[in-house]
Design an enzyme around this catalytic site. Structure first.
Site, mmCIF file in Angstrom:
data_model
loop_
_atom_site.group_PDB
_atom_site.id
_atom_site.type_symbol
_atom_site.label_atom_id
_atom_site.label_comp_id
_atom_site.label_asym_id
_atom_site.label_seq_id
_atom_site.Cartn_x
_atom_site.Cartn_y
_atom_site.Cartn_z
ATOM 1 N N LYS A 162 37.495 47.451 32.651
ATOM 2 C CA LYS A 162 37.365 45.995 32.665
ATOM 3 C C LYS A 162 36.078 45.646 33.402
ATOM 4 O O LYS A 162 36.060 45.503 34.623
ATOM 5 C CB LYS A 162 38.585 45.369 33.346
ATOM 6 C CG LYS A 162 39.848 45.497 32.491
ATOM 7 C CD LYS A 162 41.087 45.015 33.201
ATOM 8 C CE LYS A 162 41.162 43.526 33.320
ATOM 9 N NZ LYS A 162 41.487 42.835 32.077
HETATM 10 N N1 PMP Z 1 42.816 43.592 26.192
HETATM 11 C C1 PMP Z 1 41.913 42.987 26.973
HETATM 12 C C2 PMP Z 1 40.530 42.813 26.471
HETATM 13 C C3 PMP Z 1 42.282 42.510 28.241
HETATM 14 O O1 PMP Z 1 41.393 41.902 29.010
HETATM 15 C C4 PMP Z 1 43.600 42.670 28.682
HETATM 16 C C5 PMP Z 1 44.015 42.137 30.018
HETATM 17 N N2 PMP Z 1 43.756 43.060 31.027
HETATM 18 C C6 PMP Z 1 44.509 43.318 27.834
HETATM 19 C C7 PMP Z 1 44.091 43.769 26.601
HETATM 20 C C8 PMP Z 1 45.927 43.555 28.278
HETATM 21 O O2 PMP Z 1 45.927 44.452 29.344
HETATM 22 P P1 PMP Z 1 47.039 44.440 30.472
HETATM 23 O O3 PMP Z 1 48.345 44.429 29.785
HETATM 24 O O4 PMP Z 1 46.797 45.700 31.223
HETATM 25 O O5 PMP Z 1 46.828 43.226 31.289
#
Ligand code: PMP
Length: 321
Positions: A162
């Site tokens: 991220k």
């Molecule tokens: N895809 C993206 C691009 C994201 O930013 C997120 C949020 N973190 C997710 C998927 C879902 O990830 P998570 O369930 O770990 O929050």
């Protein structure tokens, strides 16, 4: 003066070992991350449970923060145990019962060349009460728009990380979908198949089977997605991890978004704007209402995160524990 208008119940944030008042800022305009998006972050939620606030899958989130730092060639000034303690402290100090938590590692003030050779890496952690990411009405199902821009491809950057800069695409396309009158964007990948939302993974349901994709499709394999795979299997559903074509999405019986901030959100329509020159067609998903399996997942997820499913207690870190 920094008001907490859009950050309910935020009183203090943690910054390099200190708890500062929310309204107090120490950010200089020459901080590297402000210019080039050279930050990495996490999105974490804590929920109110019978044993006080509990953070959902905290070790996995801290692991991902450090993985993201590695992908951005950043050396974290703190290790996993320290970051874990600081996050719990931030929730406790703000006396939050349920909240969203945002740890941010970033190249700070030093030099402004693209290579941050004189910039220290700093950590800040904020927490506040954040309700439904797409608003309370989203529980009734949302209308989505496939944007013409293709998702950053997994061969261009480690899409499991991220990285702040990469989220520029999510911000712009989220704005674009809203300008067009939709609730949220959907990205296709370079191959023309479904990738993900700007901050969410996608599931479709076909003939009782739940299908979601993975990193090979240029999606971030979210922690919510992975948790839902386990929950779905435990509920006795068949699950498949593999590519989802546009046609699969249009012809699905049900579809939903999932993510830490979004939680589980039923998708009731998908409008195809992937070809800016082509016609736009609105595709209703299933009956145009949240489907029974999506609703089951909404409920099961809620039970898991709030400590009402003993089976998933393993995913909770109690803040006062
Ligand atoms: N895809 C993206 C691009 C994201 O930013 C997120 C949020 N973190 C997710 C998927 C879902 O990830 P998570 O369930 O770990 O929050």
């Amino acid at each position: 003066m920094f008001l907490n208008t859009h950050f309910p119940k935020a009183e203090k944030y943690w910054y390099m070992g200190k708890l500062l008042d929310w309204s107090e800022a120490g950010c200089h305009p020459m901080m590297h991350a402000l210019h080039y998006g050279t930050s990495v972050f996490e999105g974490i939620r804590a929920y109110s449970t019978a044993r006080g606030p509990a953070i959902f899958r905290l070790p996995e989130h801290v692991d991902r923060l450090l993985l993201s730092a590695g992908a951005a060639k950043m050396k974290s000034p703190y290790n996993k145990d320290e970051i874990t303690d600081f996050i719990k402290l931030t929730v406790r100090e703000n006396k939050l019962e349920s909240c969203y938590i945002r740890p941010l590692l970033f190249f700070s003030y030093g030099n402004l060349g693209l290579v941050p050779k004189a910039c220290p890496v700093e950590l800040a952690i904020s927490a506040w009460e954040w309700g439904a990411y797409l608003g309370e009405n989203a529980a009734r199902g949302i209308n989505t728009f496939i944007v013409p821009w293709r998702r950053v491809h997994h061969t261009q950057f480690n899409m499991s990380a991220k990285l702040g800069g990469v989220y520029v695409q999510s911000t712009i396309c989220g704005l674009e979908a809203r300008e067009e009158g939709f609730d949220e964007a959907v990205f296709l990948n370079f191959e023309g198949r479904v990738a993900e939302g700007p901050g969410q993974n996608i599931y479709i349901v076909k003939d009782g089977t739940l299908v979601t994709n993975d990193r090979k499709e240029s999606a971030l394999e979210g922690i919510t997605r992975t948790s839902l795979l386990e929950i779905a299997r435990d509920l006795g559903f068949k699950t498949v991890v593999g590519p989802i074509t546009k046609e699969d999405l249009f012809g699905a019986d049900e579809a939903f978004f999932c993510g830490t901030a979004s939680e589980v959100i039923p998708i009731i329509s998908v409008t195809d704007g992937s070809d800016p020159a082509g016609p736009r067609k609105k595709n209703t998903v299933g009956e145009g209402l949240p489907g029974p399996i999506a609703l089951r997942m909404v409920g099961a997820y809620k039970e898991a995160v709030t400590g009402r499913s003993p089976r998933y207690e393993k995913w909770l870190t109690y803040v006062n524990g």
